[in-house]
Write an enzyme that holds these catalytic residues in place. Structure first.
Site, PDB file in Angstrom:
ATOM      1  N   LYS A 295       0.896  -1.169   0.000  1.00 28.03           N
ATOM      2  CA  LYS A 295       0.000   0.000   0.000  1.00 28.03           C
ATOM      3  C   LYS A 295       0.925   1.207   0.000  1.00 28.03           C
ATOM      4  CE  LYS A 295      -2.079   2.922   2.027  1.00 28.03           C
ATOM      5  NZ  LYS A 295      -1.707   4.322   1.741  1.00 28.03           N
TER       6      LYS A 295
ATOM      7  N   GLY B 178       5.550   4.013   9.807  1.00 26.07           N
ATOM      8  CA  GLY B 178       4.761   5.247   9.827  1.00 26.07           C
ATOM      9  C   GLY B 178       4.623   5.762  11.243  1.00 26.07           C
ATOM     10  N   SER B 179       3.512   6.429  11.496  1.00 22.47           N
ATOM     11  CA  SER B 179       3.366   7.128  12.774  1.00 22.47           C
ATOM     12  C   SER B 179       2.818   6.199  13.873  1.00 22.47           C
ATOM     13  CB  SER B 179       2.415   8.311  12.588  1.00 22.47           C
ATOM     14  OG  SER B 179       1.151   7.823  12.206  1.00 22.47           O
TER      15      SER B 179
ATOM     16  N   GLY C 299       0.261   3.019  13.698  1.00 22.37           N
ATOM     17  CA  GLY C 299       0.844   1.743  14.129  1.00 22.37           C
ATOM     18  C   GLY C 299      -0.062   1.024  15.114  1.00 22.37           C
TER      19      GLY C 299
ATOM     20  N   GLU D 128       7.544  -0.151  12.532  1.00 17.48           N
ATOM     21  CA  GLU D 128       8.666   0.797  12.531  1.00 17.48           C
ATOM     22  C   GLU D 128       8.055   2.184  12.630  1.00 17.48           C
ATOM     23  OE1 GLU D 128      11.668  -0.038  12.729  1.00 17.48           O
ATOM     24  OE2 GLU D 128      11.997  -1.950  11.721  1.00 17.48           O
TER      25      GLU D 128
ATOM     26  N   CYS E  88      12.880   9.036  10.158  1.00 12.03           N
ATOM     27  CA  CYS E  88      12.419   8.559  11.466  1.00 12.03           C
ATOM     28  C   CYS E  88      13.564   8.548  12.477  1.00 12.03           C
ATOM     29  CB  CYS E  88      11.809   7.175  11.333  1.00 12.03           C
ATOM     30  SG  CYS E  88      12.883   6.064  10.452  1.00 12.03           S
TER      31      CYS E  88
ATOM     32  N   GLU F 113       7.927  14.420  18.037  1.00 13.33           N
ATOM     33  CA  GLU F 113       8.629  14.373  16.757  1.00 13.33           C
ATOM     34  C   GLU F 113       8.172  15.521  15.856  1.00 13.33           C
ATOM     35  OE1 GLU F 113       7.502  11.057  14.239  1.00 13.33           O
ATOM     36  OE2 GLU F 113       9.607  10.646  13.815  1.00 13.33           O
TER      37      GLU F 113
HETATM   38  P1  NAD Z   1       1.243   7.643   8.657  1.00 14.92           P
HETATM   39  O1  NAD Z   1       1.145   6.745   9.817  1.00 14.92           O
HETATM   40  O2  NAD Z   1       0.293   8.763   8.567  1.00 14.92           O
HETATM   41  O3  NAD Z   1       1.058   6.836   7.292  1.00 14.92           O
HETATM   42  C1  NAD Z   1       1.881   5.757   6.933  1.00 14.92           C
HETATM   43  C2  NAD Z   1       1.109   4.842   6.021  1.00 14.92           C
HETATM   44  O4  NAD Z   1       0.009   4.287   6.747  1.00 14.92           O
HETATM   45  C3  NAD Z   1       0.510   5.511   4.792  1.00 14.92           C
HETATM   46  O5  NAD Z   1       0.641   4.622   3.693  1.00 14.92           O
HETATM   47  C4  NAD Z   1      -0.957   5.671   5.171  1.00 14.92           C
HETATM   48  O6  NAD Z   1      -1.816   5.692   4.059  1.00 14.92           O
HETATM   49  C5  NAD Z   1      -1.196   4.436   5.995  1.00 14.92           C
HETATM   50  N1  NAD Z   1      -2.311   4.550   6.942  1.00 14.92           N
HETATM   51  C6  NAD Z   1      -2.800   5.660   7.567  1.00 14.92           C
HETATM   52  N2  NAD Z   1      -3.839   5.341   8.367  1.00 14.92           N
HETATM   53  C7  NAD Z   1      -4.007   3.998   8.276  1.00 14.92           C
HETATM   54  C8  NAD Z   1      -4.881   3.067   8.890  1.00 14.92           C
HETATM   55  N3  NAD Z   1      -5.816   3.449   9.772  1.00 14.92           N
HETATM   56  N4  NAD Z   1      -4.748   1.757   8.567  1.00 14.92           N
HETATM   57  C9  NAD Z   1      -3.809   1.347   7.712  1.00 14.92           C
HETATM   58  N5  NAD Z   1      -2.955   2.184   7.081  1.00 14.92           N
HETATM   59  C10 NAD Z   1      -3.041   3.489   7.363  1.00 14.92           C
HETATM   60  O7  NAD Z   1       2.754   8.108   8.637  1.00 14.92           O
HETATM   61  P2  NAD Z   1       3.422   9.141   7.626  1.00 14.92           P
HETATM   62  O8  NAD Z   1       2.960  10.492   8.030  1.00 14.92           O
HETATM   63  O9  NAD Z   1       3.250   8.679   6.233  1.00 14.92           O
HETATM   64  O10 NAD Z   1       4.977   8.951   7.990  1.00 14.92           O
HETATM   65  C11 NAD Z   1       5.587   9.679   8.976  1.00 14.92           C
HETATM   66  C12 NAD Z   1       5.804   8.840  10.214  1.00 14.92           C
HETATM   67  O11 NAD Z   1       6.460   7.616   9.875  1.00 14.92           O
HETATM   68  C13 NAD Z   1       6.736   9.498  11.208  1.00 14.92           C
HETATM   69  O12 NAD Z   1       6.227   9.357  12.505  1.00 14.92           O
HETATM   70  C14 NAD Z   1       8.049   8.728  11.070  1.00 14.92           C
HETATM   71  O13 NAD Z   1       8.854   8.745  12.180  1.00 14.92           O
HETATM   72  C15 NAD Z   1       7.575   7.373  10.717  1.00 14.92           C
HETATM   73  N6  NAD Z   1       8.620   6.626   9.979  1.00 14.92           N
HETATM   74  C16 NAD Z   1       9.252   5.605  10.616  1.00 14.92           C
HETATM   75  C17 NAD Z   1      10.250   4.889   9.973  1.00 14.92           C
HETATM   76  C18 NAD Z   1      10.953   3.739  10.655  1.00 14.92           C
HETATM   77  O14 NAD Z   1      11.601   2.948   9.979  1.00 14.92           O
HETATM   78  N7  NAD Z   1      10.860   3.597  11.958  1.00 14.92           N
HETATM   79  C19 NAD Z   1      10.590   5.213   8.661  1.00 14.92           C
HETATM   80  C20 NAD Z   1       9.917   6.264   8.036  1.00 14.92           C
HETATM   81  C21 NAD Z   1       8.907   6.959   8.711  1.00 14.92           C
END
Ligand code: NAD
Length: 484
Positions: free
Chosen positions: A177, A230-231, A235, A252, A286, A386
């Site tokens: 996705k 992601g966030s 998560g 992650e 991240c 963050e």
């Molecule tokens: P986000 O959580 O908003 O989105 C990430 C992904 O999740 C997107 O593809 C989004 O469409 C999907 N998503 C959103 N809501 C969802 C749900 N309810 N169910 C399933 N999927 C859903 O994060 P973002 O704003 O895209 O990324 C930024 C965040 O990611 C920051 O907090 C950053 O620290 C973290 N990040 C972590 C790493 C790591 O390896 N630890 C790497 C990159 C980014």
């Protein structure tokens, strides 16, 4: 935009298809203009993608293959990315904002995952367990089946490569996705899987909204394993969905990672850590070095150096920044930029000093000046939340215990760093930092070979390194009762 095709489709079961939820605009953050449209998947599209992957898994096509051959195909996917590097980089810079030279680094990093994991496909070996003369017993590692991978917008190519390469090397079929803000470049994973000859349905790439397609994928009963980057709030939603289906997931998540800089640190070298640690990808990393905790005796000197580093960077459109140098691109969106500006303003209200930056550029696009905040104290919002932008917070400490207390004082625990000439001090700090990785005297020391993942709210499970392979397989024990 003449050089980028105006409409991009999803890739399900080997076919390029429209999305049941219509289309989404992809914006160039350097101009604020629409770059292209992408098909938007709905729940039915997600279902088709999962069922296609499941069919491939159940067919045995991936597991019957000798692993060394599967590994060769995975490696070939990495070479495919490198062969198309210029083309991918141009699109990546336009959809994400990073300088062109950073896009090249990202694609090279992505290719490395396919090289590294492709090379290890044949090393996922079980063991034989002695049970005496009457038995023969051994373990095997089997792929989970359908791996769902939900990707963030900051490194769309590298984050997908990280999970996809390991999942394919171990024989899983995948549904990706892609992030709705930066979905375009994920198309090359579909093209690569096709080019190297994986069966239709092995790699499916769909863009959709998180709460819609993302949630449908995370909760789909046909998914056997989930990788999410992601966030934290997302998560938690994904882990909850995974629990309903009793499937494992790797999370992650974010970070508020700290470098402890001791009085004997080499500050000449540390300037480079500031440059890469917080201004690479405009701080949207991240594991960014978003906090520096410096001994009070070196505080003023460090702040002056950080100010110089921040002010030395030229900020502007990534497409015009094709060679490595002292420059930075746009943030991914005006929303993310405005959020960062707001956090800097609140930090200033709470008593921090804005030493450099803190303002948006006076031009179109999601640009933020490289920012340094001094006089940050642990109770300020900026010290524990963050920013996910080019904003460095500098705090100071009197003794080692205080430095560690501040470093460990957030809910996160992704990475940490310690800068000192004293090996004992470095080792003590490394052992006491509650983070998944510790860097000594170089931020980001490590690579595709070193396990990466968080403590605390930074998540669980490890990507990268040998560890990551075990995310994608389950152990089976086989015991035979012998007659003799
Ligand atoms: P986000 O959580 O908003 O989105 C990430 C992904 O999740 C997107 O593809 C989004 O469409 C999907 N998503 C959103 N809501 C969802 C749900 N309810 N169910 C399933 N999927 C859903 O994060 P973002 O704003 O895209 O990324 C930024 C965040 O990611 C920051 O907090 C950053 O620290 C973290 N990040 C972590 C790493 C790591 O390896 N630890 C790497 C990159 C980014």
């Amino acid at each position: 935009m003449a050089d980028i095709k105006p409409y991009w489709q999803n890739y399900i079961d080997g076919a390029w298809v429209d999305g049941g939820a219509g289309r989404i605009d992809v914006t160039d953050p350097a101009t604020g203009e629409t770059l292209a449209e992408h098909a938007l998947a709905d729940v039915a599209d997600v279902d088709r993608a999962v069922m296609a992957a499941r069919r491939v898994h159940l067919s045995g096509a991936l597991t019957a293959m000798r692993p060394i051959e599967r590994g060769r195909m995975v490696q070939a996917m990495g070479r495919f990315l490198l062969e198309h590097k210029d083309e991918i980089a141009r699109v990546l810079t336009r959809e994400q904002g990073k300088p062109l030279w950073e896009s090249h680094i990202e694609i090279e990093g992505a290719a490395l995952y396919f090289e590294y994991y492709g090379n290890q496909a044949s090393t996922v070996e079980g063991r034989s367990i002695p049970l005496g003369a009457g038995y023969m017993d051994w373990t095997e590692y089997e792929p989970f089946g359908v791996s769902a991978q939900i990707i963030p917008w900051n490194y769309p190519i590298e984050m997908t490569a990280r999970s996809l390469a390991a999942a394919l090397a171990t024989g899983n079929a995948c549904v990706i996705k892609s992030p709705e803000m930066t979905p375009l470049t994920n198309a090359w994973f579909a093209l690569a899987s096709e080019a190297v000859g994986f069966p239709k349905g092995t790699v499916n790439v769909i863009c959709g909204l998180g709460h819609d397609a993302g949630a449908a994928l995370a909760g789909h009963p046909g998914v056997n394993q989930i990788v999410f980057t992601g966030s934290v709030p997302t998560g938690i939603a994904i882990a909850t969905a995974a629990a309903q289906n009793v499937v494992p997931c790797v999370l992650e998540l974010g970070g508020k990672s700290a470098a402890i800089v001791h009085d004997d640190a080499d500050l000449d070298a540390f300037e480079n850590d500031i440059r890469w640690g917080i201004y690479f990808n405009a701080g949207q990393v991240c594991s960014a070095m978003s906090r520096v905790i410096v001994h009070e005796s070196r505080h003023d000197e460090l702040v002056a150096r950080a100010e110089n580093v921040a002010k030395s960077l030229s900020v502007g459109p990534g497409a015009e920044r094709d060679t490595f140098g002292a420059n930075m691109g746009a943030m991914v969106s005006e929303g993310q930029r405005d959020r960062a500006v707001g956090m800097v303003a609140r930090a200033a209200e709470q008593g921090a000093t804005v030493v450099a930056g803190g303002r948006k550029l006076n031009r179109a696009g999601a640009f933020l000046e490289p920012t340094v905040l001094a006089g940050v104290t642990p109770e300020m919002e900026i010290a524990s939340n963050e920013v996910f932008g080019p904003v460095l917070s500098v705090l100071s400490f009197k003794d080692e215990a205080e430095a560690l207390e501040i470093a460990n004082g957030t809910d996160y625990g992704l990475v940490g760093g310690v800068f000192t000439a004293d090996l004992d001090r470095a080792t003590r700090a490394a052992r006491q930092m509650r983070t998944g990785q510790v860097f000594v005297n170089e931020w980001y020391a490590g690579g595709v070979e070193t396990p990466f993942g968080g403590f605390g709210k930074s998540g669980y499970g490890r990507e990268k390194g040998r560890e990551a392979l075990w995310n994608y397989v389950q152990t089976k024990n086989i015991a035979i009762r012998l007659k003799g």
